[in-house]
Scaffold this motif. Structure first.
Motif, mmCIF file in Angstrom:
data_model
loop_
_atom_site.group_PDB
_atom_site.id
_atom_site.type_symbol
_atom_site.label_atom_id
_atom_site.label_comp_id
_atom_site.label_asym_id
_atom_site.label_seq_id
_atom_site.Cartn_x
_atom_site.Cartn_y
_atom_site.Cartn_z
ATOM 1 N N SER A 69 -7.393 3.824 6.630
ATOM 2 C CA SER A 69 -6.161 2.946 6.908
ATOM 3 C C SER A 69 -5.460 3.378 8.306
ATOM 4 C CB SER A 69 -5.568 2.336 6.248
ATOM 5 O OG SER A 69 -4.812 0.946 6.576
ATOM 6 N N TYR A 70 -5.586 4.873 8.332
ATOM 7 C CA TYR A 70 -4.545 5.461 9.366
ATOM 8 C C TYR A 70 -4.894 4.848 10.865
ATOM 9 C CZ TYR A 70 -2.427 9.106 12.319
ATOM 10 O OH TYR A 70 -1.391 9.560 13.399
ATOM 11 N N HIS A 71 -6.333 4.761 10.963
ATOM 12 C CA HIS A 71 -6.941 4.207 12.194
ATOM 13 C C HIS A 71 -7.121 2.619 12.253
ATOM 14 C CE1 HIS A 71 -8.474 8.489 12.152
ATOM 15 N NE2 HIS A 71 -7.829 8.342 13.307
ATOM 16 N N ARG A 72 -7.184 2.103 10.949
ATOM 17 C CA ARG A 72 -7.700 0.547 10.985
ATOM 18 C C ARG A 72 -6.377 -0.481 10.394
ATOM 19 N NH1 ARG A 72 -13.555 1.282 10.545
ATOM 20 N NH2 ARG A 72 -13.869 3.456 10.811
ATOM 21 N N TYR A 73 -5.336 0.227 10.436
ATOM 22 C CA TYR A 73 -4.021 -0.550 9.874
ATOM 23 C C TYR A 73 -4.027 -1.829 10.608
ATOM 24 C CZ TYR A 73 -1.437 0.988 14.213
ATOM 25 O OH TYR A 73 -1.049 1.264 15.302
ATOM 26 N N GLU A 74 -4.223 -1.866 11.839
ATOM 27 C CA GLU A 74 -4.365 -3.276 12.650
ATOM 28 C C GLU A 74 -5.097 -4.415 12.009
ATOM 29 O OE1 GLU A 74 -4.380 -3.420 16.722
ATOM 30 O OE2 GLU A 74 -4.067 -5.532 16.939
ATOM 31 N N GLU A 75 -6.233 -3.808 11.526
ATOM 32 C CA GLU A 75 -7.246 -4.775 11.088
ATOM 33 C C GLU A 75 -6.609 -5.220 9.747
ATOM 34 O OE1 GLU A 75 -11.128 -2.914 10.533
ATOM 35 O OE2 GLU A 75 -11.778 -4.719 9.520
ATOM 36 N N ASP A 76 -6.398 -4.300 8.980
ATOM 37 C CA ASP A 76 -5.834 -4.643 7.481
ATOM 38 C C ASP A 76 -4.621 -5.601 7.708
ATOM 39 O OD1 ASP A 76 -7.628 -2.653 6.690
ATOM 40 O OD2 ASP A 76 -6.033 -1.093 6.621
ATOM 41 N N MET A 77 -3.585 -5.152 8.551
ATOM 42 C CA MET A 77 -2.594 -6.059 8.547
ATOM 43 C C MET A 77 -3.019 -7.566 8.766
ATOM 44 S SD MET A 77 0.593 -3.860 10.139
ATOM 45 C CE MET A 77 0.877 -2.439 10.088
ATOM 46 N N THR A 106 0.952 -1.105 0.126
ATOM 47 C CA THR A 106 0.011 0.005 -0.050
ATOM 48 C C THR A 106 1.092 1.204 -0.068
ATOM 49 O OG1 THR A 106 -0.082 0.042 2.527
ATOM 50 C CG2 THR A 106 -1.961 -1.038 1.459
ATOM 51 N N ALA A 107 0.205 2.263 -0.256
ATOM 52 C CA ALA A 107 1.249 3.448 0.091
ATOM 53 C C ALA A 107 -0.045 4.528 0.855
ATOM 54 C CB ALA A 107 1.111 4.169 -1.260
ATOM 55 N N PRO A 108 0.849 5.372 1.903
ATOM 56 C CA PRO A 108 -0.042 6.143 2.805
ATOM 57 C C PRO A 108 -1.218 7.046 2.178
ATOM 58 C CG PRO A 108 2.504 6.985 2.848
ATOM 59 C CD PRO A 108 2.305 5.552 1.976
ATOM 60 N N HIS A 109 -0.793 7.844 1.324
ATOM 61 C CA HIS A 109 -1.799 8.641 0.828
ATOM 62 C C HIS A 109 -3.136 8.077 0.180
ATOM 63 C CE1 HIS A 109 -3.194 12.801 -0.089
ATOM 64 N NE2 HIS A 109 -3.760 11.975 -1.488
ATOM 65 N N GLN A 110 -2.707 6.912 -0.250
ATOM 66 C CA GLN A 110 -3.878 6.186 -1.172
ATOM 67 C C GLN A 110 -4.653 5.328 -0.061
ATOM 68 O OE1 GLN A 110 -0.817 4.513 -4.115
ATOM 69 N NE2 GLN A 110 -2.554 4.228 -5.042
ATOM 70 N N ILE A 111 -4.220 5.325 1.376
ATOM 71 C CA ILE A 111 -5.308 4.499 2.248
ATOM 72 C C ILE A 111 -5.634 5.240 3.438
ATOM 73 C CG2 ILE A 111 -4.363 2.130 1.152
ATOM 74 C CD1 ILE A 111 -2.724 1.699 3.818
ATOM 75 N N GLU A 112 -4.481 6.178 3.817
ATOM 76 C CA GLU A 112 -4.864 6.788 5.250
ATOM 77 C C GLU A 112 -6.080 7.589 5.419
ATOM 78 O OE1 GLU A 112 -1.001 8.807 6.091
ATOM 79 O OE2 GLU A 112 -0.304 7.061 6.859
ATOM 80 N N GLY A 113 -6.363 8.561 4.429
ATOM 81 C CA GLY A 113 -7.163 9.487 4.643
ATOM 82 C C GLY A 113 -6.649 10.850 5.392
#
Ligand code: IFM
Length: 399
Positions: free
Chosen positions: A48-56, A15-22
């Motif tokens: 994904s800034y807040h939901r990265y754990e779920e994503d991983m 992933t890339a930060p700008h594309q997923i974080e918000g």
């Protein structure tokens, strides 16, 4: 043998930060999205800034062993020289989370987006660019002590083109352009300018030296491998010059690196006028590129030849499609070509699929590359069959 080439084969997603974080409010891209006529904004992205754990966790539960994600410079340094300890701690938590889930973190330092203030100050071609980027990289090294893989700059050969968008920040003249992969209708990327190429090579080499000084990570950069070919035998010479300026000069700059990131999706013909626009076809992907899973094999062989054998990490490969069965078919074929190259003796350290999540495709939301779908109102994640399939391949170790 380098540390890179002796590590276990990585199976992951990127992933890339700008594309997923918000809400990446301080970034130059936040401005472009508001100002460019064809663009949709990233907004909350997929939070994904807040939901990265779920994503991983979804990746790890499926059987993958690596996750490539980026650090957002605009968050870490929201004002010149003012570094946010809280944001550094956030990205450190992401690294810890990946490690605790058994995912090897592959960390990208720059993936297309820069702080807005940096562009206002003169940007990548400005006098302060190298000093500013180096200061950021040095600061980020504080949290990278146990990260085994660091990518300095993503797709410098595409990013050189994106630099043209900097005009949208400092003047009212908004450039009429679209993002590199939206090729439907004959859109062809301009050549990277020599000044942009030289500056990015300098920035990569500066970052590489800093990462080597402060960490034990394998360091490299990730290049868009275009799998260009001559439309006819008489176009061979033009192919060589186009390929040099668009790709090989960046691969050559990777010769002293610990690995080279290969990113391949499709192929494109070159004739005596340069790149040939991809003709519209019902078989094209959602970004207008031909369905060419063999691009990955062509790309790794070319990168291996031009870098004279720098170990390869496939840092991106995937397809923009709404049909997940097609994603599995494409990826299976791409992996077959990759493993043919490995069987022929290429040193390939891993395969990271683009992308973990359906995400913001640089001004557009329609092209879906993800192994995981996201409802953009509730942010609920739904793993697609392709995630389970890739996890099984990962566990087996071969397609
Ligand atoms: O989404 C992009 C990514 O940011 C860089 N490589 C290509 C991907 C798909 O277009």
């Amino acid at each position: 043998m380098t540390e890179a080439s002796t590590a276990a084969f990585l199976w992951g997603a990127a992933t890339a930060p700008h594309q997923i974080e918000g809400n990446n409010l301080n970034s130059d891209w936040w401005v472009y999205e508001q100002r460019m006529p064809h663009f949709n904004p990233s907004g909350d992205a997929v939070d994904s800034y807040h939901r990265y754990e779920e994503d991983m966790r979804l990746l790890a539960d499926a059987g993958l062993t690596a996750y490539r994600f980026g650090i957002e410079w605009a968050r870490v340094e929201p004002l010149p020289g003012a570094f946010s300890l809280a944001e550094l701690a956030h990205y450190r938590r992401m690294i810890d989370t990946a490690l605790s889930l058994g995912l090897t973190p592959v960390v990208t330092l720059h993936h297309f987006s820069s702080p807005r203030w940096f562009i206002e100050e003169g940007g990548w071609l400005g006098d302060t660019a190298l000093e500013r980027f180096s200061a950021y990289v040095t600061r980020v090294c504080d949290i990278l002590h146990d990260v085994p893989w660091v990518c300095t700059i993503n797709e410098p050969n595409m990013f050189a083109f994106m630099m043209l968008m900097a005009g949208a920040i400092n003047s009212d003249a908004v450039p009429e352009m679209d993002t590199p992969t939206m090729q439907e209708g004959g859109f062809v990327l301009p050549l990277p300018t020599p000044a942009a190429t030289q500056r990015l090579v300098e920035a990569h080499h500066a970052a590489r030296a800093i990462v080597r000084e402060h960490t034990t990570a394998a360091v490299g950069w990730t290049i868009a491998n275009l799998a260009l070919y001559a439309a006819a035998p008489e176009n061979e010479q033009r192919l060589r010059t186009e390929r040099y300026a668009r790709e090989d000069v960046f691969l050559e700059a990777a010769r002293g690196d610990d690995f080279v990131g290969v990113q391949a999706y499709s192929t494109q013909a070159v004739d005596d006028n340069g790149l040939v626009p991809n003709p519209p076809s019902p078989d094209n992907t959602l970004v207008g590129t031909p369905y060419r899973p063999d691009a990955l094999g062509i790309a790794v062989r070319h990168a291996w030849e031009v870098t004279s054998g720098v170990p390869i990490l496939v840092t991106e490969n995937g397809i923009a499609t709404a049909d997940d069965t097609r994603r599995i078919a494409y990826t299976f074929e791409a992996l077959r070509h990759l493993f043919d190259a490995i069987d022929d003796g290429l040193d390939v350290c891993g395969y990271l699929h683009w992308s973990a999540l359906d995400n913001f495709e640089w001004g557009h939301w329609e092209p879906t590359f993800g192994l995981i779908a996201v409802d953009r109102t509730t942010f609920a994640r739904t793993p697609k069959p392709s995630l389970e399939w890739l996890g099984e391949v990962a566990q087996r170790g071969r397609p």
